[in-house]
Design a protein around this motif. Structure first.
Motif, short mmCIF file in Angstrom:
data_model
loop_
_atom_site.label_atom_id
_atom_site.label_comp_id
_atom_site.label_asym_id
_atom_site.label_seq_id
_atom_site.Cartn_x
_atom_site.Cartn_y
_atom_site.Cartn_z
N LEU A 2 -6.03 -0.96 10.48
CA LEU A 2 -5.07 0.15 10.51
C LEU A 2 -5.28 0.99 9.26
O LEU A 2 -5.32 0.47 8.14
CB LEU A 2 -3.63 -0.38 10.54
N VAL A 3 -5.45 2.30 9.46
CA VAL A 3 -5.67 3.23 8.36
C VAL A 3 -4.61 4.32 8.45
O VAL A 3 -4.48 4.99 9.48
CB VAL A 3 -7.08 3.87 8.41
N ALA A 4 -3.86 4.49 7.38
CA ALA A 4 -2.83 5.54 7.29
C ALA A 4 -3.21 6.48 6.16
O ALA A 4 -3.48 6.03 5.03
CB ALA A 4 -1.46 4.92 7.04
N ARG A 5 -3.24 7.78 6.44
CA ARG A 5 -3.60 8.78 5.43
C ARG A 5 -2.46 9.78 5.29
O ARG A 5 -1.92 10.25 6.29
CB ARG A 5 -4.89 9.51 5.80
N VAL A 6 -2.16 10.11 4.04
CA VAL A 6 -1.16 11.14 3.74
C VAL A 6 -1.67 11.98 2.59
O VAL A 6 -2.45 11.50 1.75
CB VAL A 6 0.21 10.52 3.37
N PRO A 7 -1.27 13.25 2.51
CA PRO A 7 -1.65 14.04 1.34
C PRO A 7 -0.96 13.53 0.08
O PRO A 7 0.17 13.00 0.16
CB PRO A 7 -1.17 15.46 1.70
N PRO A 8 -1.59 13.63 -1.10
CA PRO A 8 -0.97 13.11 -2.31
C PRO A 8 0.41 13.67 -2.58
O PRO A 8 1.30 12.99 -3.04
CB PRO A 8 -1.96 13.52 -3.40
N ALA A 9 0.62 14.94 -2.29
CA ALA A 9 1.93 15.55 -2.48
C ALA A 9 2.05 16.72 -1.52
O ALA A 9 1.08 17.43 -1.26
CB ALA A 9 2.12 16.01 -3.91
N ARG A 10 3.27 16.91 -1.00
CA ARG A 10 3.53 18.03 -0.10
C ARG A 10 4.32 19.07 -0.86
O ARG A 10 5.05 18.78 -1.80
CB ARG A 10 4.29 17.58 1.13
N ARG A 11 4.24 20.33 -0.41
CA ARG A 11 4.98 21.41 -1.06
C ARG A 11 6.48 21.16 -0.93
O ARG A 11 6.96 20.76 0.09
CB ARG A 11 4.63 22.74 -0.41
N GLY A 12 7.17 21.48 -1.99
CA GLY A 12 8.61 21.32 -1.97
C GLY A 12 9.07 19.97 -2.45
O GLY A 12 10.26 19.71 -2.54
N GLN A 13 8.12 19.04 -2.75
CA GLN A 13 8.52 17.71 -3.24
C GLN A 13 8.53 17.73 -4.76
O GLN A 13 7.79 18.41 -5.39
CB GLN A 13 7.54 16.66 -2.73
N SER B 265 5.35 10.97 1.06
CA SER B 265 4.04 10.33 1.27
C SER B 265 4.10 8.85 0.95
O SER B 265 3.58 8.01 1.69
CB SER B 265 2.99 11.02 0.39
N GLU B 266 4.74 8.49 -0.16
CA GLU B 266 4.84 7.08 -0.53
C GLU B 266 5.66 6.31 0.50
O GLU B 266 5.31 5.19 0.88
CB GLU B 266 5.48 6.94 -1.90
#
Length: 389
Positions: free
Chosen positions: A378-389, A295-296
């Protein structure tokens, strides 16, 4: 799949219905076929023993030769030009009729020919058709055996059915093996394409940002040279530093280990915007609580692409960068917003935005980009953390 992706050399074995590529493979195939000719020993012995009239013996040899020729034609059916299914089915029917004729006219010693009919059904017909044709061959042999020698027919029935189904299983195994090899080659081809796409995205983002910064600083150094050589020397030193860092980044991208950090990209964005004469408002320290590495990295690439576009295309005087935590219908999201007051955007997205959208999608996020009043947002969105990270 291209010919380069297909297995070569010893990996590609000659299968049923496939033409041999050299004499060794031809000899191996002939030996394999010759083993099955054992069932013709009884008809040959019957003709050699002189149990029939001269004309009957001659007709028997002719019929046996024709039977063997049709059988071998079916086995080598793909040699040269592959046969069509109707022709294969017609040859199998003709082979069966020839076996019936020879058995009814020359005796029960010829019942072994139905083994070849069953093998031909299992080897040459599609799997579903073979499931019906093999038992049908056994049934025809039993009907003929009732008119010649029922005991011998019963003794051969299990052999005829089993040998036909065994051949159908071998053919299906070969087909499955070929499909698995083709699937493996396709997966390797897709993996190579994915790696090329990753490398193309990385090089575009890395070099686009670095070269834009180098161009700006070169222009500044050129304007400072006559009256401010010290400041020009500082710009040249910055160019050297950016060039060295770009070289390191490209090497890391090629080896696949590069994971950009958002804090480093924010510092680089401040330098690039200031060098371009753009007033920059950026967060002092990004709040990345709970953010995973993917995500980062996706947000860092988004910031680099957005700042590069501001510097190169927008003609903006002011750029605002915000990093927020939002609760959306898709769950909590980490949002990066880059907005400028430049000329705005129009037309289809370029390679940079397309590649950026793909990066965010892989990280489980999304991209929004478009005109915002007099500027571009410009807007970029990601989940705070994904499974397996």
């Amino acid at each position: 799949m291209t010919t380069e992706d297909r297995p070569r050399g010893p990996e590609r074995a000659t299968g049923l219905g496939q033409p041999p590529r050299n004499r060794r493979e031809l000899l191996r195939k002939l030996v394999w076929i010759g083993v099955w000719l054992v069932f013709m020993s009884s008809p040959v012995h019957d003709l050699a023993a002189g149990h029939h009239t001269p004309s009957g013996t001659a007709a028997g040899w002719l019929g046996l030769t024709l039977f063997a020729g049709v059988y071998l034609l079916l086995v080598f059916r793909n040699m040269g030009h592959p046969m069509r299914r109707p022709l294969v089915a017609g040859l199998i029917v003709g082979l069966c009729l020839l076996a019936v004729t020879l058995c009814l006219t020359l005796g029960a010693d010829w019942l072994g020919l139905f083994c070849y009919v069953s093998v031909a059904c299992g080897a040459a017909l599609p799997l579903r058709a073979a499931y019906w044709a093999v038992p049908a061959t056994g049934a025809v042999m039993m009907l003929v055996g009732l008119a010649t020698d029922a005991t011998q027919a019963w003794n051969l029935l299990l052999v005829v059915v089993l040998i036909g189904f065994a051949m159908a299983g071998v053919v299906q195994l070969i087909r499955t093996t070929v499909e698995l090899r083709e699937a493996r080659a396709t997966v390797a081809h897709l993996a190579a394409n994915e790696e090329r796409l990753r490398l193309a995205r990385d090089l575009h983002d890395l070099l686009g940002h670095s070269l834009s910064l180098i161009t700006l600083k070169s222009e500044l150094a050129g304007r400072m040279l006559p009256g401010h050589p010290d400041k020009a020397a500082q710009q040249v030193a910055d160019i050297e530093q950016v060039s060295r860092q770009a070289l390191v980044d490209v090497r890391e991208a090629v080896t696949g280990y590069r994971r950009p950090r958002l804090s480093a990209e924010l510092a680089g964005a401040r330098v690039a915007l200031t060098a371009a004469g753009v007033s920059a408002e950026l967060p002092a320290g990004p709040d990345l609580a709970g953010a995973g590495e993917d995500s980062e990295a996706a947000l860092a690439w988004a910031l680099r692409e957005a700042v590069t576009n501001v510097v190169r295309h927008s003609g903006a005087r002011r750029c605002v960068v915000q990093l927020l935590h939002r609760q959306t219908l898709d769950g909590p999201m980490l949002e990066l917003c880059v907005e400028d007051d430049g000329s705005g955007g129009s037309g289809a997205p370029g390679n940079g935005l397309t590649g950026l959208a793909e990066r965010l999608e892989k990280a489980g996020g999304m991209l929004e980009a478009g005109g915002a009043g007099q500027g571009f947002r410009l807007v970029a969105r990601v989940p705070p953390a994904r499974r397996g990270q």
